[in-house]
Design an enzyme around this catalytic site. Structure first.
Site, short mmCIF file in Angstrom:
data_model
loop_
_atom_site.label_atom_id
_atom_site.label_comp_id
_atom_site.label_asym_id
_atom_site.label_seq_id
_atom_site.Cartn_x
_atom_site.Cartn_y
_atom_site.Cartn_z
N GLU A 157 12.46 -10.30 3.92
CA GLU A 157 12.78 -11.41 4.82
C GLU A 157 11.59 -11.65 5.74
OE1 GLU A 157 16.44 -10.35 6.80
OE2 GLU A 157 17.56 -10.52 4.90
N PHE A 168 8.40 -14.34 0.22
CA PHE A 168 7.55 -13.65 -0.76
C PHE A 168 8.32 -13.33 -2.05
CE2 PHE A 168 5.65 -11.42 3.23
CZ PHE A 168 4.88 -12.53 3.54
N GLN A 220 11.97 3.06 -11.14
CA GLN A 220 11.45 2.35 -12.32
C GLN A 220 10.50 1.22 -11.91
OE1 GLN A 220 13.61 1.65 -15.95
NE2 GLN A 220 13.23 -0.55 -15.82
N GLU A 221 10.85 0.52 -10.82
CA GLU A 221 9.97 -0.56 -10.33
C GLU A 221 8.59 0.01 -10.02
OE1 GLU A 221 11.51 -2.95 -7.14
OE2 GLU A 221 9.55 -3.77 -6.66
N ARG A 257 -26.98 -6.18 -18.65
CA ARG A 257 -27.67 -6.79 -17.51
C ARG A 257 -28.90 -5.94 -17.15
NH1 ARG A 257 -28.22 -11.48 -14.51
NH2 ARG A 257 -28.95 -10.92 -12.42
N LEU A 314 -20.84 -3.90 -8.88
CA LEU A 314 -21.77 -3.67 -9.99
C LEU A 314 -22.11 -4.97 -10.74
CD1 LEU A 314 -20.36 -0.30 -11.43
CD2 LEU A 314 -22.56 -0.64 -10.26
N GLY A 320 6.58 -3.74 -3.96
CA GLY A 320 7.24 -2.58 -4.59
C GLY A 320 7.20 -1.34 -3.71
C1 LIG Z 1 2.78 -11.51 -4.16
C2 LIG Z 1 4.00 -10.84 -3.57
C3 LIG Z 1 5.16 -10.79 -4.32
C4 LIG Z 1 6.32 -10.21 -3.79
N1 LIG Z 1 7.49 -10.24 -4.51
C5 LIG Z 1 8.64 -9.83 -3.90
C6 LIG Z 1 9.91 -10.02 -4.56
O1 LIG Z 1 9.98 -10.51 -5.69
N2 LIG Z 1 11.03 -9.64 -3.89
C7 LIG Z 1 11.00 -9.11 -2.65
O2 LIG Z 1 12.05 -8.80 -2.10
N3 LIG Z 1 9.82 -8.92 -2.00
C8 LIG Z 1 8.64 -9.28 -2.60
N4 LIG Z 1 7.44 -9.12 -1.95
C9 LIG Z 1 7.44 -8.55 -0.62
C10 LIG Z 1 6.87 -7.13 -0.59
O3 LIG Z 1 7.73 -6.24 -1.21
C11 LIG Z 1 6.62 -6.81 0.90
O4 LIG Z 1 5.54 -7.61 1.33
C12 LIG Z 1 6.31 -5.32 1.11
O5 LIG Z 1 7.45 -4.54 0.88
C13 LIG Z 1 5.82 -5.05 2.54
O6 LIG Z 1 6.66 -5.60 3.47
P1 LIG Z 1 6.05 -6.54 4.64
O7 LIG Z 1 5.20 -7.57 4.00
O8 LIG Z 1 7.18 -7.01 5.47
O9 LIG Z 1 5.11 -5.61 5.47
P2 LIG Z 1 5.57 -4.65 6.69
O10 LIG Z 1 6.77 -3.88 6.30
O11 LIG Z 1 5.62 -5.47 7.93
O12 LIG Z 1 4.34 -3.68 6.76
C14 LIG Z 1 3.09 -4.03 7.37
C15 LIG Z 1 2.18 -2.81 7.34
O13 LIG Z 1 2.81 -1.75 8.08
C16 LIG Z 1 2.90 -0.60 7.27
N5 LIG Z 1 4.12 0.14 7.56
C17 LIG Z 1 5.39 -0.31 7.65
N6 LIG Z 1 6.24 0.68 7.88
C18 LIG Z 1 5.51 1.80 7.93
C19 LIG Z 1 5.83 3.19 8.13
N7 LIG Z 1 7.08 3.61 8.32
N8 LIG Z 1 4.81 4.08 8.13
C20 LIG Z 1 3.54 3.66 7.93
N9 LIG Z 1 3.18 2.38 7.74
C21 LIG Z 1 4.15 1.47 7.73
C22 LIG Z 1 2.92 -1.12 5.84
O14 LIG Z 1 2.55 -0.13 4.92
C23 LIG Z 1 1.95 -2.26 5.93
O15 LIG Z 1 0.65 -1.77 5.80
C24 LIG Z 1 6.28 -9.65 -2.49
C25 LIG Z 1 5.09 -9.68 -1.76
C26 LIG Z 1 3.97 -10.27 -2.28
C27 LIG Z 1 2.72 -10.32 -1.44
#
Ligand SMILES: Cc1cc2nc3c(=O)[nH]c(=O)nc-3n(C[C@H](O)[C@H](O)[C@H](O)COP(=O)(O)OP(=O)(O)OC[C@H]3O[C@@H](n4cnc5c(N)ncnc54)[C@H](O)[C@@H]3O)c2cc1C
Length: 380
Positions: free
Chosen positions: A128, A157, A242-243, A269, A338, A364
């Protein structure tokens, strides 16, 4: 090195995947990237080629094989071809298990034939605008209204977000939500109140439709609840292994591919009168990356076999995911270097590997979340 993971049957399947990619994907990919989405017909072609629902029972039109090595072959070939638009792996390996594992007989008959033919494209909506890693903080609500739920909230996303006909939506079915209050509802194309937002502009995977989804008072029949009410978090945790493995498989294939490309490049190259491949720094770069790939490959292949034996632990899946995707990222970066300036050109294979692969450490479950899971298992 000879790989012990696959049999002749898997290699035959690999040939059919390559033939499919050559005919139905590669000639169209540049156009799909420009339009930001693949043609729906490509999904139907994938269905006709028998690439959808590999693990789904044959009675519903699927491949009927729980052997994850077929899924691994598919992921490897799609990655090597740079076919990042047609999200067959997401459909089969990530959403498929929710339908095969949780759907009732009636739901299976309703959804699985279309899932396997490519007529019903799927998506899963967890993330969300205000929460991604922290699934327990999901705010989308599904309120019980007798024979249906009233769904309100928004997701972002979401892969296949524009094309999807079936969206597995994670929503709160209790006031508190969280681990004991989330449920999985299948929202179908055309349900009143279900709207798509923007097809999001990404730095890579340009042909993939990654979108916002909005739900306003959507009446979702109880017949579209997957599994039991309030068990959604448990189901997510169960399927995430699995994901993560599927992502790790694609990641190591991506790293190997870009390394192969780069090995060929540095041999032809020249600089300062001789091939780049004769420079010690270049040789060490290639040697290091080849070693890292070989070691990673051994672990990921082992995880695939463990998964086939139903014994892959969430911790091993998390290790494979973060390690293989970080390797993919590092390999793409070093290989781009490279290539010099030509590696920075958008149409080069290495540039595409760099931008398309970058998201692998994020979706994931991020690298940091994977390390949390591993750390918790070791340290409590
Ligand atoms: C191209 C793309 C396709 C996607 N497809 C899907 C989809 O099909 N379905 C779906 O539901 N989602 C999807 N996503 C969403 C994706 O799963 C999330 O972006 C991801 O889980 C991270 O969540 P966030 O973006 O809210 O980042 P945040 O959770 O806000 O995290 C931001 C940063 O804080 C770090 N962080 C957060 N919590 C912690 C912790 N406890 N300890 C240390 N570091 C932490 C994270 O590692 C990250 O570096 C997709 C995203 C992209 C970019």
């Amino acid at each position: 090195m000879q790989r012990e993971l696959y049999t002749e049957e898997h290699e035959d399947f690999r040939e059919s995947v390559r033939a499919f990619l050559a005919k139905e994907v590669i000639p169209h990919h540049a156009r799909w990237e420009q339009q930001g989405i693949v043609d729906r017909d490509a999904w139907l072609a994938a269905g006709r080629a028998g690439l959808l629902g590999l693990a789904v029972d044959e009675q519903y039109g699927g491949g009927g094989s729980p052997d994850f090595r077929f899924a691994a072959v598919l992921a490897e070939e799609f990655t090597r071809a740079g076919a990042s638009g047609l999200a067959v792996g997401l459909h089969n390996d990530i959403i498929g298990p929710y339908l095969t594992g949780l759907a009732t007989e009636e739901q299976k008959r309703r959804w699985l034939p279309g899932f396997c033919s490519g007529e019903l494209i799927s998506a899963i909506a967890m993330t969300e605008p205000d929460t991604g890693s922290d699934l327990q903080a999901i705010r989308t609500t599904a309120v019980d209204a007798g024979d249906h739920y009233v769904l309100n909230g928004s997701k972002t996303f979401i892969s296949n977000g524009i094309l999807a006909d079936l969206v597995v939506v994670v929503a709160k079915t209790t006031e508190e939500g969280g681990a004991h209050g989330l449920s999985l509802l299948v929202v179908e194309r055309g349900m009143p109140g279900f709207e798509r937002g923007r097809n999001l502009d990404k730095i890579g995977q340009k042909a993939q439709d990654t979108a916002e989804l909005f739900f306003q008072d959507v009446r979702v029949p109880k017949a579209n609840l997957l599994g039991e009410e309030n068990q959604g978090f448990l189901y997510l945790m169960r399927n995430l292994a699995q994901e993560r493995l599927a992502i790790a498989v694609a990641a190591i294939a991506g790293a190997e591919f870009v390394l192969e490309e780069t090995t060929a490049y540095v041999k032809q190259r020249t600089a300062f009168g001789r091939p780049l491949a004769k420079l010690q720094h270049v040789r060490f770069e290639i040697a290091e990356l080849a070693t890292e790939c070989a070691v990673t490959r051994a672990f990921v292949d082992r995880c695939v076999l463990e998964h086939n034996r139903y014994s892959l632990t969430p911790v091993d899946a998390s290790m494979a995911k973060w390690w293989a995707t970080e390797l993919q990222k590092r390999t793409a970066d070093r290989c781009l270097q490279l290539h010099g300036g030509s590696g920075y050109m958008s149409d080069s294979a290495v540039a595409r590997a760099f931008t398309d692969g970058r998201v692998q450490t994020i979706y994931g479950g991020t690298t940091e979340i994977m390390k949390e899971i591993v750390g918790r298992s070791l340290l409590g």
